[in-house]
Motif scaffolding. Sequence first.
Motif, PDB file in Angstrom:
ATOM      1  N   PHE A   1      51.605  63.400  45.984  1.00  0.00           N
ATOM      2  CA  PHE A   1      51.642  62.927  44.607  1.00  0.00           C
ATOM      3  C   PHE A   1      51.404  64.089  43.651  1.00  0.00           C
ATOM      4  N   SER A   2      52.161  64.129  42.569  1.00  0.00           N
ATOM      5  CA  SER A   2      51.799  64.969  41.436  1.00  0.00           C
ATOM      6  C   SER A   2      50.896  64.139  40.535  1.00  0.00           C
ATOM      7  N   LYS A   3      50.123  64.802  39.717  1.00  0.00           N
ATOM      8  CA  LYS A   3      49.191  64.120  38.822  1.00  0.00           C
ATOM      9  C   LYS A   3      49.896  62.990  38.057  1.00  0.00           C
ATOM     10  N   ASN A   4      49.239  61.824  38.006  1.00  0.00           N
ATOM     11  CA  ASN A   4      49.664  60.620  37.291  1.00  0.00           C
ATOM     12  C   ASN A   4      50.787  59.831  37.965  1.00  0.00           C
ATOM     13  N   GLN A   5      51.274  60.281  39.115  1.00  0.00           N
ATOM     14  CA  GLN A   5      52.288  59.484  39.810  1.00  0.00           C
ATOM     15  C   GLN A   5      51.636  58.278  40.475  1.00  0.00           C
ATOM     16  N   ILE A   6      52.422  57.224  40.662  1.00  0.00           N
ATOM     17  CA  ILE A   6      51.886  55.985  41.223  1.00  0.00           C
ATOM     18  C   ILE A   6      52.770  55.440  42.341  1.00  0.00           C
ATOM     19  N   MET A   7      52.161  54.632  43.166  1.00  0.00           N
ATOM     20  CA  MET A   7      52.874  53.718  44.061  1.00  0.00           C
ATOM     21  C   MET A   7      52.447  52.335  43.593  1.00  0.00           C
ATOM     22  N   LYS A   8      53.408  51.550  43.137  1.00  0.00           N
ATOM     23  CA  LYS A   8      53.125  50.235  42.570  1.00  0.00           C
ATOM     24  C   LYS A   8      52.553  49.287  43.621  1.00  0.00           C
ATOM     25  N   ASP A   9      52.100  48.119  43.163  1.00  0.00           N
ATOM     26  CA  ASP A   9      51.561  47.098  44.062  1.00  0.00           C
ATOM     27  C   ASP A   9      52.516  46.834  45.222  1.00  0.00           C
ATOM     28  N   HIS A  10      51.958  46.846  46.424  1.00  0.00           N
ATOM     29  CA  HIS A  10      52.718  46.551  47.627  1.00  0.00           C
ATOM     30  C   HIS A  10      51.755  46.148  48.731  1.00  0.00           C
ATOM     31  N   LYS A  11      52.289  45.630  49.825  1.00  0.00           N
ATOM     32  CA  LYS A  11      51.470  45.300  50.986  1.00  0.00           C
ATOM     33  C   LYS A  11      52.343  45.320  52.226  1.00  0.00           C
ATOM     34  N   THR A  12      51.685  45.335  53.360  1.00  0.00           N
ATOM     35  CA  THR A  12      52.349  45.245  54.650  1.00  0.00           C
ATOM     36  C   THR A  12      51.591  44.220  55.477  1.00  0.00           C
ATOM     37  N   LYS A  13      52.271  43.627  56.430  1.00  0.00           N
ATOM     38  CA  LYS A  13      51.579  42.633  57.253  1.00  0.00           C
ATOM     39  C   LYS A  13      50.700  43.279  58.323  1.00  0.00           C
ATOM     40  N   PHE A  14      50.778  44.607  58.435  1.00  0.00           N
ATOM     41  CA  PHE A  14      50.005  45.326  59.449  1.00  0.00           C
ATOM     42  C   PHE A  14      48.858  46.117  58.824  1.00  0.00           C
ATOM     43  N   PRO A  15      47.795  46.403  59.572  1.00  0.00           N
ATOM     44  CA  PRO A  15      46.711  47.256  59.063  1.00  0.00           C
ATOM     45  C   PRO A  15      47.209  48.687  58.835  1.00  0.00           C
ATOM     46  N   ILE A  16      46.569  49.384  57.891  1.00  0.00           N
ATOM     47  CA  ILE A  16      46.866  50.790  57.623  1.00  0.00           C
ATOM     48  C   ILE A  16      45.560  51.565  57.502  1.00  0.00           C
ATOM     49  N   ILE A  17      45.670  52.877  57.650  1.00  0.00           N
ATOM     50  CA  ILE A  17      44.545  53.776  57.367  1.00  0.00           C
ATOM     51  C   ILE A  17      45.055  54.829  56.393  1.00  0.00           C
ATOM     52  N   VAL A  18      44.315  55.009  55.300  1.00  0.00           N
ATOM     53  CA  VAL A  18      44.670  55.968  54.255  1.00  0.00           C
ATOM     54  C   VAL A  18      43.581  57.029  54.204  1.00  0.00           C
ATOM     55  N   GLU A  19      43.985  58.295  54.352  1.00  0.00           N
ATOM     56  CA  GLU A  19      43.045  59.416  54.274  1.00  0.00           C
ATOM     57  C   GLU A  19      43.480  60.342  53.149  1.00  0.00           C
ATOM     58  N   LEU A  20      42.557  60.664  52.263  1.00  0.00           N
ATOM     59  CA  LEU A  20      42.864  61.600  51.193  1.00  0.00           C
ATOM     60  C   LEU A  20      42.554  63.013  51.688  1.00  0.00           C
ATOM     61  N   VAL A  21      43.604  63.811  51.829  1.00  0.00           N
ATOM     62  CA  VAL A  21      43.478  65.171  52.361  1.00  0.00           C
ATOM     63  C   VAL A  21      43.162  66.166  51.246  1.00  0.00           C
ATOM     64  N   GLU A  22      43.771  65.968  50.086  1.00  0.00           N
ATOM     65  CA  GLU A  22      43.550  66.837  48.915  1.00  0.00           C
ATOM     66  C   GLU A  22      43.616  65.985  47.662  1.00  0.00           C
ATOM     67  N   GLY A  23      42.899  66.392  46.632  1.00  0.00           N
ATOM     68  CA  GLY A  23      43.018  65.780  45.326  1.00  0.00           C
ATOM     69  C   GLY A  23      42.098  64.600  45.090  1.00  0.00           C
ATOM     70  N   SER A  24      42.576  63.677  44.241  1.00  0.00           N
ATOM     71  CA  SER A  24      41.828  62.484  43.868  1.00  0.00           C
ATOM     72  C   SER A  24      42.833  61.400  43.495  1.00  0.00           C
ATOM     73  N   ILE A  25      42.624  60.203  44.014  1.00  0.00           N
ATOM     74  CA  ILE A  25      43.490  59.080  43.659  1.00  0.00           C
ATOM     75  C   ILE A  25      42.646  57.852  43.338  1.00  0.00           C
ATOM     76  N   ASP A  26      43.200  56.994  42.510  1.00  0.00           N
ATOM     77  CA  ASP A  26      42.643  55.666  42.313  1.00  0.00           C
ATOM     78  C   ASP A  26      43.397  54.743  43.253  1.00  0.00           C
ATOM     79  N   PHE A  27      42.656  54.083  44.129  1.00  0.00           N
ATOM     80  CA  PHE A  27      43.232  53.180  45.118  1.00  0.00           C
ATOM     81  C   PHE A  27      42.865  51.763  44.713  1.00  0.00           C
ATOM     82  N   GLY A  28      43.849  51.026  44.244  1.00  0.00           N
ATOM     83  CA  GLY A  28      43.615  49.659  43.803  1.00  0.00           C
ATOM     84  C   GLY A  28      43.818  48.681  44.943  1.00  0.00           C
ATOM     85  N   ILE A  29      42.807  47.838  45.156  1.00  0.00           N
ATOM     86  CA  ILE A  29      42.890  46.787  46.166  1.00  0.00           C
ATOM     87  C   ILE A  29      42.643  45.474  45.440  1.00  0.00           C
ATOM     88  N   GLU A  30      43.709  44.691  45.347  1.00  0.00           N
ATOM     89  CA  GLU A  30      43.669  43.446  44.600  1.00  0.00           C
ATOM     90  C   GLU A  30      43.139  43.744  43.196  1.00  0.00           C
TER      91      GLU A  30
END
Length: 113
Positions: free
Chosen positions: A35-64
């Motif tokens: 991601f470049s600063k201020n880029q987004i991934m809009k609301d979405h979901k998957t029927k399977f579990p996921i794991i998200v790891e932040l390697v660099e930077g800072s993000i706002d992660f919205g859950i519901e």
Amino acid sequence: MKKFNIYDNLEYSQEKVLISVMFDDEIRKEIRIVFSKNQIMKDHKTKFPIIVELVEGSIDFGIEEQVYTLKKGDIIALEGDIMHNLKANENSIVRLSLSKNDNTNRVKGVLKL
């Protein structure tokens, strides 16, 4: 053996979030999301579990209805069927681990919503 360096061929695009498939086989599915600063991934979901790891930077992660600010090193394990979104507070690198039943093309499709 397979090898991928999360920092190799790294580029930030102001036009779009960049997705690279690191591994996609019968055992694992690992994706790098840049991601470049201020880029987004809009609301979405998957029927399977996921794991998200932040390697660099800072993000706002919205859950519901909640927003969690993640910093380098934070990891979230999220069950399936939960609506979520991401917004980069600065240039950021995310490692996304998918269920082997999930599809890497689904993640690319999220950016087209």
